[in-house]
Motif scaffolding. Structure first.
Motif, mmCIF file in Angstrom:
data_model
loop_
_atom_site.group_PDB
_atom_site.id
_atom_site.type_symbol
_atom_site.label_atom_id
_atom_site.label_comp_id
_atom_site.label_asym_id
_atom_site.label_seq_id
_atom_site.Cartn_x
_atom_site.Cartn_y
_atom_site.Cartn_z
ATOM 1 N N ALA A 276 -95.231 97.728 2.885
ATOM 2 C CA ALA A 276 -94.348 98.775 2.515
ATOM 3 C C ALA A 276 -93.360 98.842 1.578
ATOM 4 O O ALA A 276 -93.113 99.709 0.774
ATOM 5 N N LEU A 277 -92.886 97.747 1.474
ATOM 6 C CA LEU A 277 -91.704 97.382 0.177
ATOM 7 C C LEU A 277 -92.424 97.469 -1.070
ATOM 8 O O LEU A 277 -91.745 98.076 -1.905
ATOM 9 N N LEU B 20 -93.198 100.607 -6.208
ATOM 10 C CA LEU B 20 -94.517 101.091 -6.855
ATOM 11 C C LEU B 20 -94.212 102.469 -6.945
ATOM 12 O O LEU B 20 -94.264 103.337 -8.026
ATOM 13 N N LEU B 21 -94.056 103.328 -5.948
ATOM 14 C CA LEU B 21 -93.811 104.487 -5.942
ATOM 15 C C LEU B 21 -92.611 105.089 -6.706
ATOM 16 O O LEU B 21 -92.553 105.787 -7.425
ATOM 17 N N LEU B 22 -91.457 104.421 -6.628
ATOM 18 C CA LEU B 22 -90.363 104.517 -7.199
ATOM 19 C C LEU B 22 -90.559 104.503 -8.941
ATOM 20 O O LEU B 22 -90.197 105.145 -9.903
ATOM 21 N N PHE B 23 -91.389 103.341 -9.292
ATOM 22 C CA PHE B 23 -91.671 103.124 -10.504
ATOM 23 C C PHE B 23 -92.467 104.148 -11.265
ATOM 24 O O PHE B 23 -92.381 104.515 -12.126
ATOM 25 N N ALA B 24 -93.371 104.370 -10.496
ATOM 26 C CA ALA B 24 -94.569 105.577 -10.899
ATOM 27 C C ALA B 24 -93.916 106.920 -11.043
ATOM 28 O O ALA B 24 -93.816 107.655 -12.145
ATOM 29 N N LEU B 25 -93.154 107.347 -10.193
ATOM 30 C CA LEU B 25 -92.236 108.428 -10.103
ATOM 31 C C LEU B 25 -91.254 108.441 -11.562
ATOM 32 O O LEU B 25 -91.187 109.438 -12.104
ATOM 33 N N GLY B 26 -90.700 107.474 -11.674
ATOM 34 C CA GLY B 26 -89.932 107.318 -12.662
ATOM 35 C C GLY B 26 -90.703 107.280 -14.086
ATOM 36 O O GLY B 26 -89.887 108.150 -14.963
ATOM 37 N N GLN B 27 -91.497 106.766 -13.925
ATOM 38 C CA GLN B 27 -92.344 106.854 -15.397
ATOM 39 C C GLN B 27 -92.943 108.186 -15.502
ATOM 40 O O GLN B 27 -93.036 108.737 -16.720
ATOM 41 N N ALA B 28 -93.321 109.022 -14.537
ATOM 42 C CA ALA B 28 -93.909 110.517 -14.790
ATOM 43 C C ALA B 28 -92.756 111.282 -15.088
ATOM 44 O O ALA B 28 -93.273 112.063 -15.948
ATOM 45 N N PHE B 29 -91.564 111.205 -14.601
ATOM 46 C CA PHE B 29 -90.612 112.182 -14.909
ATOM 47 C C PHE B 29 -89.531 111.421 -15.947
ATOM 48 O O PHE B 29 -88.425 112.151 -16.212
ATOM 49 N N GLY B 30 -89.713 110.506 -16.430
ATOM 50 C CA GLY B 30 -88.884 109.969 -17.513
ATOM 51 C C GLY B 30 -87.537 109.525 -16.954
ATOM 52 O O GLY B 30 -86.417 109.813 -17.616
ATOM 53 N N MET C 244 -81.811 103.256 -10.682
ATOM 54 C CA MET C 244 -80.908 103.983 -9.615
ATOM 55 C C MET C 244 -81.002 103.493 -8.458
ATOM 56 O O MET C 244 -79.769 103.459 -7.584
ATOM 57 N N PHE C 245 -81.937 102.992 -7.919
ATOM 58 C CA PHE C 245 -81.986 102.704 -6.438
ATOM 59 C C PHE C 245 -81.548 101.356 -6.426
ATOM 60 O O PHE C 245 -80.625 101.022 -5.399
ATOM 61 N N ALA C 246 -81.726 100.563 -7.574
ATOM 62 C CA ALA C 246 -80.919 99.127 -7.581
ATOM 63 C C ALA C 246 -79.583 99.231 -7.557
ATOM 64 O O ALA C 246 -78.694 98.617 -6.742
ATOM 65 N N GLU C 247 -78.936 100.332 -8.489
ATOM 66 C CA GLU C 247 -77.621 100.614 -8.422
ATOM 67 C C GLU C 247 -76.987 100.784 -7.023
ATOM 68 O O GLU C 247 -75.935 100.621 -6.485
ATOM 69 N N PHE C 248 -77.815 101.824 -6.304
ATOM 70 C CA PHE C 248 -77.398 102.463 -4.960
ATOM 71 C C PHE C 248 -77.088 101.303 -4.222
ATOM 72 O O PHE C 248 -76.303 101.211 -3.386
#
Length: 94
Positions: free
Chosen positions: A36-37, A42-52, A58-62
């Motif tokens: 799950a982790l 991977l979901l955060l990375f893929a969405l970040g790449q898709a939307f620039g 951001m998640f790491a900073e949060f």
């Protein structure tokens, strides 16, 4: 009479099957948590790449903030509760 014979065979079959050991259940739960982790990352990375956006950053900073750390602890605790309830329901049905 046929039902009694069928019920006795079913009881014998269920008794001969060994229940899942606690170590196996814990191992499977840890594997599910790890998957799950990895999936979330991977979901955060893929969405970040898709939307620039740098969603992973951001998640790491949060998570470095006080509130973010406690929210991670709360999510982890919720995950443990769900996994333990899943194990509990399996024991009650046997």
């Amino acid at each position: 009479m046929a039902q009694d014979t069928h019920q006795a065979e079913s009881d014998t079959r269920n008794a001969s099957q060994s229940p899942e050991s606690e170590a196996t259940m814990i191992t499977r739960s840890l594997l599910r948590i790890a998957l799950a982790l990895v999936g979330f990352i991977l979901l955060l990375f893929a969405l970040g790449q898709a939307f620039g956006l740098d969603l992973l950053g951001m998640f790491a900073e949060f998570t470095q903030t006080w509130t973010g750390q406690w929210l991670l602890v709360a999510v982890f605790a919720l995950l443990l509760i769900v996994l333990s309830m899943r194990g509990w329901s399996r024991q009650r049905t046997r």
